[in-house]
Design a protein around this motif. Structure first.
Motif, PDB file in Angstrom:
ATOM      1  N   ARG A 112      79.147  -8.167  16.738  1.00 18.25           N
ATOM      2  CA  ARG A 112      78.049  -7.500  15.912  1.00 18.25           C
ATOM      3  C   ARG A 112      77.663  -8.328  14.799  1.00 18.25           C
ATOM      4  NH1 ARG A 112      78.775  -3.266  13.059  1.00 18.25           N
ATOM      5  NH2 ARG A 112      80.980  -3.459  12.935  1.00 18.25           N
ATOM      6  N   CYS A 113      78.942  -8.984  13.992  1.00 25.44           N
ATOM      7  CA  CYS A 113      78.587 -10.045  13.023  1.00 25.44           C
ATOM      8  C   CYS A 113      77.787 -11.123  13.479  1.00 25.44           C
ATOM      9  CB  CYS A 113      79.950 -10.394  12.305  1.00 25.44           C
ATOM     10  SG  CYS A 113      80.813  -9.170  11.314  1.00 25.44           S
ATOM     11  N   GLY A 142      78.579 -11.243   2.616  1.00 25.81           N
ATOM     12  CA  GLY A 142      77.777 -10.002   3.452  1.00 25.81           C
ATOM     13  C   GLY A 142      78.621  -9.983   4.617  1.00 25.81           C
ATOM     14  N   TYR A 143      78.622 -10.982   5.276  1.00 22.12           N
ATOM     15  CA  TYR A 143      79.419 -11.177   6.559  1.00 22.12           C
ATOM     16  C   TYR A 143      80.880 -10.862   6.549  1.00 22.12           C
ATOM     17  CZ  TYR A 143      75.083 -12.042   8.983  1.00 22.12           C
ATOM     18  OH  TYR A 143      73.860 -11.659   9.394  1.00 22.12           O
ATOM     19  N   ALA A 144      81.643 -11.161   5.501  1.00 22.62           N
ATOM     20  CA  ALA A 144      82.857 -10.845   5.259  1.00 22.62           C
ATOM     21  C   ALA A 144      82.927  -9.261   5.104  1.00 22.62           C
ATOM     22  CB  ALA A 144      83.525 -11.278   4.161  1.00 22.62           C
ATOM     23  N   ALA A 145      81.989  -8.636   4.484  1.00 21.78           N
ATOM     24  CA  ALA A 145      81.930  -7.012   4.245  1.00 21.78           C
ATOM     25  C   ALA A 145      81.483  -6.556   5.587  1.00 21.78           C
ATOM     26  CB  ALA A 145      80.796  -6.797   3.267  1.00 21.78           C
ATOM     27  N   LEU A 146      80.780  -6.952   6.352  1.00 24.69           N
ATOM     28  CA  LEU A 146      80.155  -6.423   7.537  1.00 24.69           C
ATOM     29  C   LEU A 146      81.345  -6.244   8.798  1.00 24.69           C
ATOM     30  CD1 LEU A 146      77.763  -5.170   9.210  1.00 24.69           C
ATOM     31  CD2 LEU A 146      77.205  -7.541   9.962  1.00 24.69           C
ATOM     32  N   SER A 147      82.277  -7.203   8.540  1.00 20.20           N
ATOM     33  CA  SER A 147      83.251  -7.304   9.644  1.00 20.20           C
ATOM     34  C   SER A 147      84.252  -6.020   9.456  1.00 20.20           C
ATOM     35  CB  SER A 147      83.998  -8.311   9.309  1.00 20.20           C
ATOM     36  OG  SER A 147      84.766  -8.500   8.345  1.00 20.20           O
ATOM     37  N   LEU A 148      84.051  -5.263   8.263  1.00 21.75           N
ATOM     38  CA  LEU A 148      84.875  -4.165   8.181  1.00 21.75           C
ATOM     39  C   LEU A 148      84.138  -2.863   8.207  1.00 21.75           C
ATOM     40  CD1 LEU A 148      87.328  -5.578   5.489  1.00 21.75           C
ATOM     41  CD2 LEU A 148      87.634  -5.592   7.806  1.00 21.75           C
ATOM     42  N   MET A 149      82.875  -2.837   8.437  1.00 17.39           N
ATOM     43  CA  MET A 149      82.014  -1.680   8.433  1.00 17.39           C
ATOM     44  C   MET A 149      82.234  -1.101   9.895  1.00 17.39           C
ATOM     45  SD  MET A 149      78.847  -2.659   5.768  1.00 17.39           S
ATOM     46  CE  MET A 149      79.283  -3.168   4.251  1.00 17.39           C
ATOM     47  N   GLY A 158      85.395  -0.258   0.794  1.00 20.14           N
ATOM     48  CA  GLY A 158      85.093   1.146   0.607  1.00 20.14           C
ATOM     49  C   GLY A 158      84.267   1.585   1.653  1.00 20.14           C
ATOM     50  N   ARG A 159      84.315   2.947   2.113  1.00 21.94           N
ATOM     51  CA  ARG A 159      83.714   3.629   2.919  1.00 21.94           C
ATOM     52  C   ARG A 159      81.862   3.279   2.691  1.00 21.94           C
ATOM     53  NH1 ARG A 159      80.676   8.195   2.813  1.00 21.94           N
ATOM     54  NH2 ARG A 159      81.318   8.634   0.743  1.00 21.94           N
ATOM     55  N   THR A 160      81.475   3.202   1.532  1.00 23.35           N
ATOM     56  CA  THR A 160      79.973   2.816   1.156  1.00 23.35           C
ATOM     57  C   THR A 160      79.743   1.335   0.441  1.00 23.35           C
ATOM     58  OG1 THR A 160      79.632   5.039   0.771  1.00 23.35           O
ATOM     59  CG2 THR A 160      78.001   3.808   0.011  1.00 23.35           C
ATOM     60  N   LEU A 161      80.736   1.183  -0.211  1.00 24.52           N
ATOM     61  CA  LEU A 161      80.660  -0.015  -1.097  1.00 24.52           C
ATOM     62  C   LEU A 161      81.774  -0.893  -0.645  1.00 24.52           C
ATOM     63  CD1 LEU A 161      79.601   1.090  -4.783  1.00 24.52           C
ATOM     64  CD2 LEU A 161      78.119   0.188  -2.902  1.00 24.52           C
ATOM     65  N   VAL A 162      81.578  -2.256  -0.671  1.00 22.73           N
ATOM     66  CA  VAL A 162      82.484  -3.078  -0.392  1.00 22.73           C
ATOM     67  C   VAL A 162      82.572  -4.399  -1.216  1.00 22.73           C
ATOM     68  CG1 VAL A 162      83.597  -4.853   1.468  1.00 22.73           C
ATOM     69  CG2 VAL A 162      82.540  -2.673   2.177  1.00 22.73           C
ATOM     70  N   ILE A 163      83.624  -4.731  -1.922  1.00 25.10           N
ATOM     71  CA  ILE A 163      83.603  -5.924  -2.893  1.00 25.10           C
ATOM     72  C   ILE A 163      84.119  -6.985  -2.232  1.00 25.10           C
ATOM     73  CG2 ILE A 163      84.583  -6.530  -5.333  1.00 25.10           C
ATOM     74  CD1 ILE A 163      82.811  -3.783  -5.096  1.00 25.10           C
ATOM     75  N   THR A 164      83.417  -8.138  -2.473  1.00 26.16           N
ATOM     76  CA  THR A 164      83.782  -9.395  -1.904  1.00 26.16           C
ATOM     77  C   THR A 164      83.939 -10.386  -2.989  1.00 26.16           C
ATOM     78  OG1 THR A 164      81.544 -10.383  -1.441  1.00 26.16           O
ATOM     79  CG2 THR A 164      82.832  -9.000   0.213  1.00 26.16           C
ATOM     80  N   GLN A 165      84.753 -11.559  -2.816  1.00 24.08           N
ATOM     81  CA  GLN A 165      84.745 -12.739  -3.911  1.00 24.08           C
ATOM     82  C   GLN A 165      84.383 -13.944  -2.801  1.00 24.08           C
ATOM     83  OE1 GLN A 165      88.626 -13.830  -5.713  1.00 24.08           O
ATOM     84  NE2 GLN A 165      87.468 -13.701  -7.536  1.00 24.08           N
TER      85      GLN A 165
END
Length: 147
Positions: free
Chosen positions: A15-16, A72-79, A113-120
């Motif tokens: 998907r990513c 964004g893709y680090a976050a998407l990988s967990l959505m 998070g369920r809605t928000l994902v924090i990345t560094q």
């Protein structure tokens, strides 16, 4: 030691990668997907003179674009399945000029998070085989589900 995350779907990587292929800006700039793990993404941008500012460094907009995409893709990988990702906020510190052969962005999820994902995101320049830090970004992304 970096956190280990379990993706919510078995096809998270496909998907990513499919989403990445739909990004015209990444194709235009020549951004490459170098590595993907659950909660982690590495992207690279080879140096091009047409992406620089007046001093010959990568323009800050290019540094931000690469970091934003990697985060964004680090976050998407967990959505969850069907999700899309949008950046809703980021703060970037430009620590040194982005000059070298290849710019590298390594993004890690800090809080999924369920809605928000924090990345560094750590951005470095590879120049003559030596890597030098050039920027740090903290980013908040939003999980967009289909209606």
């Amino acid at each position: 030691m970096p956190a280990t995350f379990e993706p919510r779907t078995h096809d998270w990587k496909a998907r990513c990668l499919a989403s990445f292929e739909q990004q015209p800006i990444c194709r235009t700039l020549g951004i490459e997907m170098a590595a993907m793990e659950p909660g982690f993404c590495e992207m690279r941008l080879p140096f091009r003179a047409d992406l620089t500012q007046q001093h010959g460094f990568f323009h800050a907009g290019m540094v931000s674009t690469l970091a934003d995409n990697a985060g964004g893709y680090a976050a998407l990988s967990l959505m969850p399945a069907g999700a899309e990702v949008l950046a809703v906020e980021f703060k970037i510190n430009l620590m040194s000029p982005a000059k070298g052969d290849v710019m590298i962005a390594r993004a890690r999820v800090v809080k999924p998070g369920r809605t928000l994902v924090i990345t560094q995101v750590e951005v470095s320049m590879l120049d003559g085989g030596v890597e030098k830090d050039c920027a740090l970004m903290q980013q908040t992304t939003f999980c967009v589900m289909p209606k």
